[in-house]
Write a protein that holds these residues in place. Sequence first.
Motif, PDB file in Angstrom:
ATOM      1  N   LEU A  30       0.825  -1.215   0.000  1.00 34.61           N
ATOM      2  CA  LEU A  30       0.000   0.000   0.000  1.00 34.61           C
ATOM      3  C   LEU A  30       0.860   1.267   0.000  1.00 34.61           C
ATOM      4  CD1 LEU A  30      -2.796  -1.083   2.507  1.00 34.61           C
ATOM      5  CD2 LEU A  30      -3.050  -0.732   0.038  1.00 34.61           C
ATOM      6  N   ILE A  31       1.955   1.251   0.736  1.00 37.42           N
ATOM      7  CA  ILE A  31       2.850   2.417   0.760  1.00 37.42           C
ATOM      8  C   ILE A  31       3.422   2.670  -0.631  1.00 37.42           C
ATOM      9  CG2 ILE A  31       5.066   3.268   1.653  1.00 37.42           C
ATOM     10  CD1 ILE A  31       4.261   1.952   4.362  1.00 37.42           C
ATOM     11  N   ILE A  32       3.815   1.615  -1.318  1.00 34.75           N
ATOM     12  CA  ILE A  32       4.333   1.751  -2.688  1.00 34.75           C
ATOM     13  C   ILE A  32       3.229   2.255  -3.621  1.00 34.75           C
ATOM     14  CG2 ILE A  32       5.181   0.454  -4.695  1.00 34.75           C
ATOM     15  CD1 ILE A  32       6.662  -1.331  -2.564  1.00 34.75           C
ATOM     16  N   SER A  33       2.040   1.671  -3.500  1.00 34.70           N
ATOM     17  CA  SER A  33       0.930   2.055  -4.376  1.00 34.70           C
ATOM     18  C   SER A  33       0.553   3.517  -4.218  1.00 34.70           C
ATOM     19  CB  SER A  33      -0.297   1.177  -4.095  1.00 34.70           C
ATOM     20  OG  SER A  33      -0.050  -0.146  -4.469  1.00 34.70           O
ATOM     21  N   VAL A  34       0.446   4.006  -2.974  1.00 37.06           N
ATOM     22  CA  VAL A  34       0.041   5.395  -2.762  1.00 37.06           C
ATOM     23  C   VAL A  34       1.097   6.345  -3.326  1.00 37.06           C
ATOM     24  CG1 VAL A  34       0.923   5.811  -0.413  1.00 37.06           C
ATOM     25  CG2 VAL A  34      -1.192   6.897  -1.150  1.00 37.06           C
ATOM     26  N   ALA A  35       2.371   5.983  -3.221  1.00 41.01           N
ATOM     27  CA  ALA A  35       3.441   6.836  -3.751  1.00 41.01           C
ATOM     28  C   ALA A  35       3.417   6.860  -5.279  1.00 41.01           C
ATOM     29  CB  ALA A  35       4.800   6.354  -3.253  1.00 41.01           C
ATOM     30  N   GLN A  36       3.232   5.707  -5.894  1.00 45.67           N
ATOM     31  CA  GLN A  36       3.314   5.616  -7.352  1.00 45.67           C
ATOM     32  C   GLN A  36       2.083   6.148  -8.069  1.00 45.67           C
ATOM     33  OE1 GLN A  36       4.551   1.693  -8.561  1.00 45.67           O
ATOM     34  NE2 GLN A  36       6.541   1.895  -7.587  1.00 45.67           N
ATOM     35  N   THR A  37       0.993   6.338  -7.343  1.00 41.98           N
ATOM     36  CA  THR A  37      -0.239   6.811  -7.975  1.00 41.98           C
ATOM     37  C   THR A  37      -0.567   8.264  -7.634  1.00 41.98           C
ATOM     38  OG1 THR A  37      -1.522   5.936  -6.124  1.00 41.98           O
ATOM     39  CG2 THR A  37      -1.279   4.500  -8.061  1.00 41.98           C
ATOM     40  N   ASN A  38       0.342   8.961  -6.959  1.00 42.43           N
ATOM     41  CA  ASN A  38       0.104  10.341  -6.527  1.00 42.43           C
ATOM     42  C   ASN A  38      -1.107  10.465  -5.615  1.00 42.43           C
ATOM     43  OD1 ASN A  38       2.304  11.680  -7.822  1.00 42.43           O
ATOM     44  ND2 ASN A  38       1.244  11.363  -9.763  1.00 42.43           N
ATOM     45  N   GLY A  39      -1.315   9.437  -4.807  1.00 43.09           N
ATOM     46  CA  GLY A  39      -2.375   9.507  -3.809  1.00 43.09           C
ATOM     47  C   GLY A  39      -1.833  10.123  -2.532  1.00 43.09           C
ATOM     48  N   VAL A  40      -2.734  10.422  -1.611  1.00 44.18           N
ATOM     49  CA  VAL A  40      -2.341  10.894  -0.273  1.00 44.18           C
ATOM     50  C   VAL A  40      -2.833   9.922   0.794  1.00 44.18           C
ATOM     51  CG1 VAL A  40      -2.091  13.336  -0.866  1.00 44.18           C
ATOM     52  CG2 VAL A  40      -4.346  12.439  -0.184  1.00 44.18           C
ATOM     53  N   GLY A  41      -3.506   8.887   0.349  1.00 42.50           N
ATOM     54  CA  GLY A  41      -3.977   7.834   1.225  1.00 42.50           C
ATOM     55  C   GLY A  41      -4.485   6.690   0.379  1.00 42.50           C
ATOM     56  N   ILE A  42      -4.491   5.505   0.975  1.00 42.67           N
ATOM     57  CA  ILE A  42      -5.038   4.333   0.291  1.00 42.67           C
ATOM     58  C   ILE A  42      -5.450   3.328   1.357  1.00 42.67           C
ATOM     59  CG2 ILE A  42      -2.800   3.193   0.012  1.00 42.67           C
ATOM     60  CD1 ILE A  42      -3.857   2.201  -2.756  1.00 42.67           C
ATOM     61  N   ALA A  43      -6.596   2.706   1.125  1.00 46.07           N
ATOM     62  CA  ALA A  43      -7.121   1.711   2.061  1.00 46.07           C
ATOM     63  C   ALA A  43      -6.979   0.319   1.465  1.00 46.07           C
ATOM     64  CB  ALA A  43      -8.587   2.008   2.357  1.00 46.07           C
ATOM     65  N   ALA A  44      -6.803  -0.658   2.339  1.00 48.97           N
ATOM     66  CA  ALA A  44      -6.643  -2.043   1.891  1.00 48.97           C
ATOM     67  C   ALA A  44      -7.775  -2.504   0.961  1.00 48.97           C
ATOM     68  CB  ALA A  44      -6.504  -2.970   3.098  1.00 48.97           C
ATOM     69  N   PRO A  45      -9.045  -2.140   1.231  1.00 50.20           N
ATOM     70  CA  PRO A  45     -10.088  -2.574   0.295  1.00 50.20           C
ATOM     71  C   PRO A  45      -9.878  -2.090  -1.145  1.00 50.20           C
ATOM     72  CG  PRO A  45     -11.073  -1.917   2.365  1.00 50.20           C
ATOM     73  CD  PRO A  45      -9.618  -1.520   2.433  1.00 50.20           C
ATOM     74  N   GLN A  46      -9.117  -1.018  -1.330  1.00 53.34           N
ATOM     75  CA  GLN A  46      -8.872  -0.512  -2.688  1.00 53.34           C
ATOM     76  C   GLN A  46      -7.950  -1.418  -3.501  1.00 53.34           C
ATOM     77  OE1 GLN A  46      -8.097   3.713  -1.163  1.00 53.34           O
ATOM     78  NE2 GLN A  46      -8.843   3.994  -3.257  1.00 53.34           N
ATOM     79  N   VAL A  47      -7.271  -2.332  -2.835  1.00 54.56           N
ATOM     80  CA  VAL A  47      -6.475  -3.341  -3.556  1.00 54.56           C
ATOM     81  C   VAL A  47      -7.092  -4.722  -3.326  1.00 54.56           C
ATOM     82  CG1 VAL A  47      -4.361  -1.964  -3.595  1.00 54.56           C
ATOM     83  CG2 VAL A  47      -4.746  -3.591  -1.705  1.00 54.56           C
ATOM     84  N   ALA A  48      -8.420  -4.725  -3.078  1.00 51.94           N
ATOM     85  CA  ALA A  48      -9.219  -5.940  -2.923  1.00 51.94           C
ATOM     86  C   ALA A  48      -8.815  -6.765  -1.701  1.00 51.94           C
ATOM     87  CB  ALA A  48      -9.198  -6.786  -4.194  1.00 51.94           C
ATOM     88  N   ALA A  49      -8.261  -6.119  -0.682  1.00 48.46           N
ATOM     89  CA  ALA A  49      -7.927  -6.784   0.582  1.00 48.46           C
ATOM     90  C   ALA A  49      -8.830  -6.174   1.656  1.00 48.46           C
ATOM     91  CB  ALA A  49      -6.458  -6.574   0.928  1.00 48.46           C
TER      92      ALA A  49
END
Length: 176
Positions: free
Chosen positions: A37-56
Amino acid sequence: MNELAPIIKLGNLVLRQKAIWVENIQEEKIQNLIDELIISVAQTNGVGIAAPQVAASYRLFIVASRPNIRYPHAPEMQPTAMINPQIIAHSSEIVKDWEGCLSVPRIRGLVPRYQTIEIEYTDRNGNLQKQELTDFVARIFQHEYDHLEGLVFLDRVENNNDLISEEEYQKLVIGN
């Protein structure tokens, strides 16, 4: 470098489920999910990401505020894993501001959120943390918390006139 986790989009049933409590924070799959999730939020220019957003479907999210193309005025903070988070108190003041979502691409909405919240969560080392969040970081927390409850920001928009395309948001609000 780890692989970017695919972000699921609105319409995927996982986004509408209430996420389950994380029982064993030190479990390898949970620690790996945090890293992913830390990698995903950095690579997508997000400021937050929740586990359900990666189907977890776990009660886990990352708050990672920092200025980027999507949020040029965001405050800088280290990515923080928040496990089994809770809002334990909030201000009476509610502020509307623009939000977007990696799972709802190309749309922004004016969303009412509490200005200040008191929260608690368990960090990735198993320690209980309590803090007060305000303004943009409080907004990120509330947005990500909604994902754990099966909600997206569109559910909080009060009027369809409060929706705008990402392209128009960049022109009108950001000035790009």
